[in-house]
Design an enzyme around this catalytic site. Structure first.
Site, mmCIF file in Angstrom:
data_model
loop_
_atom_site.group_PDB
_atom_site.id
_atom_site.type_symbol
_atom_site.label_atom_id
_atom_site.label_comp_id
_atom_site.label_asym_id
_atom_site.label_seq_id
_atom_site.Cartn_x
_atom_site.Cartn_y
_atom_site.Cartn_z
ATOM 1 C CG HIS A 8 136.532 -42.436 31.517
ATOM 2 N ND1 HIS A 8 136.589 -42.331 30.144
ATOM 3 C CD2 HIS A 8 135.540 -43.320 31.767
ATOM 4 C CE1 HIS A 8 135.684 -43.116 29.604
ATOM 5 N NE2 HIS A 8 135.034 -43.726 30.558
ATOM 6 N N GLY B 277 140.950 -37.785 27.760
ATOM 7 C CA GLY B 277 139.986 -37.428 28.800
ATOM 8 C C GLY B 277 138.853 -36.632 28.181
ATOM 9 C CG LEU C 163 135.162 -39.713 26.205
ATOM 10 C CD1 LEU C 163 133.779 -40.158 26.660
ATOM 11 C CD2 LEU C 163 136.159 -40.857 26.331
ATOM 12 C CG ASP D 228 129.943 -48.813 24.883
ATOM 13 O OD1 ASP D 228 130.578 -48.349 25.851
ATOM 14 O OD2 ASP D 228 128.847 -49.379 25.007
ATOM 15 C CG LEU E 118 126.173 -49.949 31.649
ATOM 16 C CD1 LEU E 118 126.510 -50.418 33.059
ATOM 17 C CD2 LEU E 118 124.686 -49.611 31.539
ATOM 18 C CE LYS F 294 130.939 -47.564 33.376
ATOM 19 N NZ LYS F 294 130.270 -46.446 32.672
ATOM 20 C CG HIS G 60 130.581 -43.207 34.444
ATOM 21 N ND1 HIS G 60 131.157 -43.791 33.339
ATOM 22 C CD2 HIS G 60 131.122 -41.973 34.540
ATOM 23 C CE1 HIS G 60 132.004 -42.941 32.794
ATOM 24 N NE2 HIS G 60 131.994 -41.826 33.494
ATOM 25 C CD GLU H 31 137.136 -28.465 9.440
ATOM 26 O OE1 GLU H 31 136.306 -29.232 9.996
ATOM 27 O OE2 GLU H 31 136.926 -27.952 8.326
ATOM 28 C CG HIS I 167 140.505 -17.299 3.841
ATOM 29 N ND1 HIS I 167 141.550 -18.144 3.528
ATOM 30 C CD2 HIS I 167 139.929 -16.975 2.664
ATOM 31 C CE1 HIS I 167 141.606 -18.314 2.226
ATOM 32 N NE2 HIS I 167 140.637 -17.608 1.669
#
Lengths: 623, 623
Positions: B71, B117, B119, B148, B180, B240, B254, B363, B412
């Site tokens: 982002h 995009g 995370l 973070d 944040l 931020k 945000h 995976e 399988h």
């Protein structure tokens, strides 16, 4: 309680090994050596660490046990048989088609809360089970047994972070560190210090013990019980195949049953380890407590407060309804992965903060914890962007196998989210959810239907998914309209309809616009809002198909495979009607919502074109 | 190289902030404050830490940069503009439908290796990119920037474990710890010590720095470069919205673009921070090196060594072919999640150990690393049980958006695995994979087709999935048979066929048995092996449907939604043929394979019954 007799526990462990070998040999498949490393842990838990009523596995105040390393199922079954729930002989029915003692545990068994067998999931469920103890104000403790190979799954660390955040001191994980994975030694093998460092760094109280030392295990469980403010993990150093010299610590024995003669020899070796004249182990019961069932009258849910034409996003209506629902049903809880201000689950948090769980950006832990909460009587609504529910795809698969009462909600479906671009667009969520055969799939188009369907989801006993949209859409339904699961709404019809257009969510408005455009050309079509995508309203669809000469077009803000079009197509197969599907057929890009819907073929003009093409198309291959 | 001028870098950082604000305000959406916290990190990397040719983003020896916190796309675009790749004015086209500067980065841009995009994915790809440097013997370093909040994703810790296992000292992660998240402070906020403890516990060299201190950042990158035997992580403590007083460290900003007047004010505030007369920053290029492209002649792939009737599981044939393929194409690599002895990828490991990556039971990291490897020219085959690929569902979704050349293989599949039970059965994998519109989906039924399709997958440029089965099945094809993608095989046909049965994988044998049963009753049917599920052979299916009176039955070892039946149905819609689908329609249980296939409705007798029912069914709704 009195301390359990160590010789008694020793014999329990030995018999668990014997039973695990016997059962897997009889079944000619399974994982005996994985059971053998955990035998002392299981003996110490079931006959020392845990408080539960073995005749009543679902007692709400029982300590809970989750076998996260689900392939050790035989030792779980053997432990419950040893505790007296069912006759030991039944263990030999392992993996038979007529037995609930399946290859990996499922909730077909009364003592299993969630299905396991996909590693790294049980601990997420255990976090939910431990959260539930607080919700119902019970003192029960939650135990969960993992394998060391399992710690490679990221979901384990998601669960670890959530367990620490909620200071779940009633939660005790045990890792059976036998050092051997399926195909080779595990990454950290028996480096107990390195393993402990990870758990400690994630905020857990870590205890390293010899996993075959019964007094040490009992002491560790007591230490965990005495630890406040954080969860505990008992790191049990063990040997795979422990107890049989030819198997102990040997690579290459994963998932292999012993042949009959090998098993006989191994059992003889184990029987020699039985302690003569040991007392029977005691099973301490839970504190007596009666609990009244919760009665909820969903009819007291307030009606949606919109008038027709109001602009409201279905995601916002979801949040409004969820908060209201929480007010009338104390079992309802909500979980968020740090998008509560986008999904509007923040409205639930504001109204019911004590039943709102913030797991941060950890969708696997969110869905896994919801599974655990649901298994213990809560009605959890985990929500995030619909595209990020694919992060929990394996959990949703296992939620189906677990028959749990989880209500998934995914917002920001489709290209209609616009400028954020494809990474934020759910275009495969209907395929993912519809592929789970016992998952109800709902997709409202307006505020009224969204609110009503939240209540319907809550009233349903089982797994359900609601797909919501980002853009505001006009309210088209009256506030007294009802939306039964499995139903649909015929929004436009006439006696001269030449085609049926089936839409849901944002495409309902495109279908209505197409209907209007065609009407101005003197052409009538039928428009159906298929808000219940699974089960779908086959009867209404079939009637519409018949009334419109078998001309059916579906339109959805979703990729072509596995979504609304496929659902409509299958529903209409018995009636002999084919469906032309409008859907997104390539990887989309960023842009304004209306431009994207048009560019990717799901806007009104494409519907008009599809109706016209369908009318010109050849009739059935059979005719 | 000479040390970069700090005033020069300071100005770069300030301009990155200005550009991020301007672009998002122009787009009226996006995440400016997320960009602002990372401005010094980006300036220090692009004009100090990294060695790359900004005019040739795909140079194989460039240092790589992955923006895991996707982002923050505007700051990435601004950095490349600052490095001279394209004019700074283009940044104002952010998020427009006609610009590749999308809301989140995608490989439509030359400097983006994988779409981000969602995370927690970029770091998995970065692990693969770093592994690739060893494969091609390049000295490039790989940098990846995380947020973070992103550390809550378990996939981050999967990647961390793999990075440590492979001692990837060319890998340097940077975490922009602005404290944040989207909706509230992150779990650990600015507790740098707690964050460092986690990375250290996972085997990384962790450095904590002030993320706005340019000399400290440059020093940290040098320390990382000098660290051998383990990857490094620079934990950058930031604010931020840094640089604009009204935004700095403020929650609630945000994903919000500034309004025009807010932006003007913020830019003016930032412009005052520009250092007058600072020199332009230098951009150090990579070491000059020319690399010859790899030419591979897949015709040299050895033919399958079976004779008709040989019993071989398709999963085993997959492993055999993969090992052979590795012998003729040095770009082919394999990744395993500790099931190599079940998927038979161990055959590749034995033949080409240096190109085999064991990620253990992780995976997401497996598929993510494969995406990174593919982005840098490898042809990766990640394989595990098909059901566990759902664990990487979100990665597979993003692999589609990334247009990467990854070859997924899932073994399988279906109830035919038998006694291990539903947790190990893939019954939704076709839905998951088909929902990715640019994913080729292959499903061989015998050893010859499995081997041939491995080579076809490798030759294809793009995402592909092969589904294989656990049980041994007889070889039915001659070793010179070819299996082009998009094709099918008509296995039985006559001039009097009354129905077409479309099968794939294990159900091919059920269809052949049904054909034989019906023949003995004097009824002929056409049997098609649809080994290419996506794209499907629409022409052959339509011809068969027409030849058999429009009576078509599909049969698959998969749930009803999103699989073979839906694919056949959509392919036949233009021809006006409806499809009756035989599929698994409930959660299955443990049991013998044949019993399960019969119990869940996909055995020969069910096919016979479906053919009979279809012949009796009403003709088209249109007729």
């Amino acid at each position: 309680m009195t301390a359990p007799s160590i010789p008694a526990l020793r014999n329990v462990a030995t018999r668990l090994r014997i039973d695990s070998i016997r059962a897997t040999t009889e079944a000619a498949s399974g994982h005996p050596t994985t059971c053998m490393s955990a035998a002392e842990v299981m003996a110490a838990l079931f006959f020392g660490g845990m408080r539960f009523d073995p005749t009543d596995p679902q007692n709400p105040d029982n300590d809970r046990f989750v076998l996260s390393k689900g392939h050790a199922a035989p030792v779980l079954y053997a432990a419950w048989a040893a505790a007296g729930l069912f006759p030991r002989e039944e263990l030999l029915h392992l993996r038979r088609i007529d037995s609930d003692l399946e290859g990996h545990p499922t909730p077909r068994l009364s003592f299993v809360d969630v299905a396991t067998g996909s590693l790294g999931q049980g601990i997420c469920a255990a976090v939910g089970i431990a959260l539930n103890a607080r919700r119902i104000e019970s003192g029960y403790r939650t135990y969960v047994l993992l394998g060391d190979g399992e710690m490679a799954e990221g979901s384990v660390w998601e669960a670890a972070a959530v367990g620490a955040r909620y200071a779940l001191d009633s939660l005790c994980a045990i890792v059976d560190v036998n050092g051997l994975g399926q195909s080779q030694p595990t990454q950290l093998a028996h480096d107990m210090e390195a393993i402990a460092a990870r758990w400690t760094a994630f905020g857990w109280h870590a205890l390293v013990v010899d996993g075959h030392d019964l007094p040490a295990l009992l002491e560790a469980f007591e230490s965990a019980r005495a630890t406040k403010g954080r969860p505990s993990v008992v790191l049990a150093k063990t040997l795979k195949g422990k107890g049989v010299a030819s198997l102990e610590g040997k690579d290459g024995w994963h998932g292999k049953a012993l042949k009959k003669e090998e098993a006989d020899k191994a059992v003889a070796e184990l029987e020699r380890q039985l302690v003569a004249d040991a007392p029977a182990p005691p099973i301490p019961g839970p504190p007596a407590k009666t609990r009244a069932p919760v009665h909820v009258d969903l009819a007291t849910m307030p009606a949606p407060a919109y008038k027709k034409g109001d602009m409201v996003a279905t995601r916002e209506a979801y949040g409004t309804a969820l908060a209201a629902l929480g007010g009338i049903d104390p079992r309802v809880v909500a979980l968020d992965a740090d998008v509560k201000n986008s999904t509007f689950s923040e409205r639930f948090e504001k109204a019911h903060p004590e039943r709102f769980y913030q797991v941060f950006i950890a969708e696997q832990a969110m869905v896994g914890a919801a599974m655990g909460l649901a298994a213990r009587g809560a009605i959890p609504f985990p929500s995030t962007f619909a595209c990020f529910l694919t992060r929990a795809g394996d959990f949703i698969r296992m939620a189906g196998i677990s028959f749990v009462n989880v209500k998934l909600a995914g917002s920001h479906a489709g290209v209609s989210i616009g400028e954020d671009g494809p990474s934020q667009m759910a275009l495969e969520d209907l395929a993912l959810m519809r592929a789970v055969p016992n998952c109800t799939v709902l997709y409202p188009c307006d505020g009224v239907s969204a609110e009503r369907l939240v209540a319907e989801m809550a009233a349903l006993d089982g797994l359900a998914y609601m797909r919501t949209s980002r853009p505001k859409t006009p309210v088209i339904y009256g506030t007294d309209e009802r939306f039964p699961i499995g139903g649909s709404k015929v929004l436009r019809q006439s006696s001269s309809d030449v085609a049926t257009v089936v839409a849901a969510g944002v495409t309902v408005y495109q279908a209505l616009a197409a209907c209007e455009d065609l009407r101005q050309q003197g052409v009538n079509i039928r428009v159906i809002d298929a808000y219940s995508v699974q089960p779908i309203d086959a009867a209404t669809l079939a009637a519409a198909a018949k009334a419109t000469g078998g001309v059916v077009v579906s339109v959805e803000d979703h990729y072509a495979a596995g979504g609304l079009g496929d659902a409509v197509s299958e529903a209409l197969a018995p009636a002999g009607a084919v469906v032309r599907r409008l859907a997104v057929r390539e990887i989309p890009r960023s842009g304004p919502p209306d431009d994207l819907m048009d560019r990717y073929g799901i806007s009104a003009r494409h519907i008009v074109a599809a109706v016209e093409a369908a009318r010109r198309a050849p009739t059935s291959a059979r005719s």
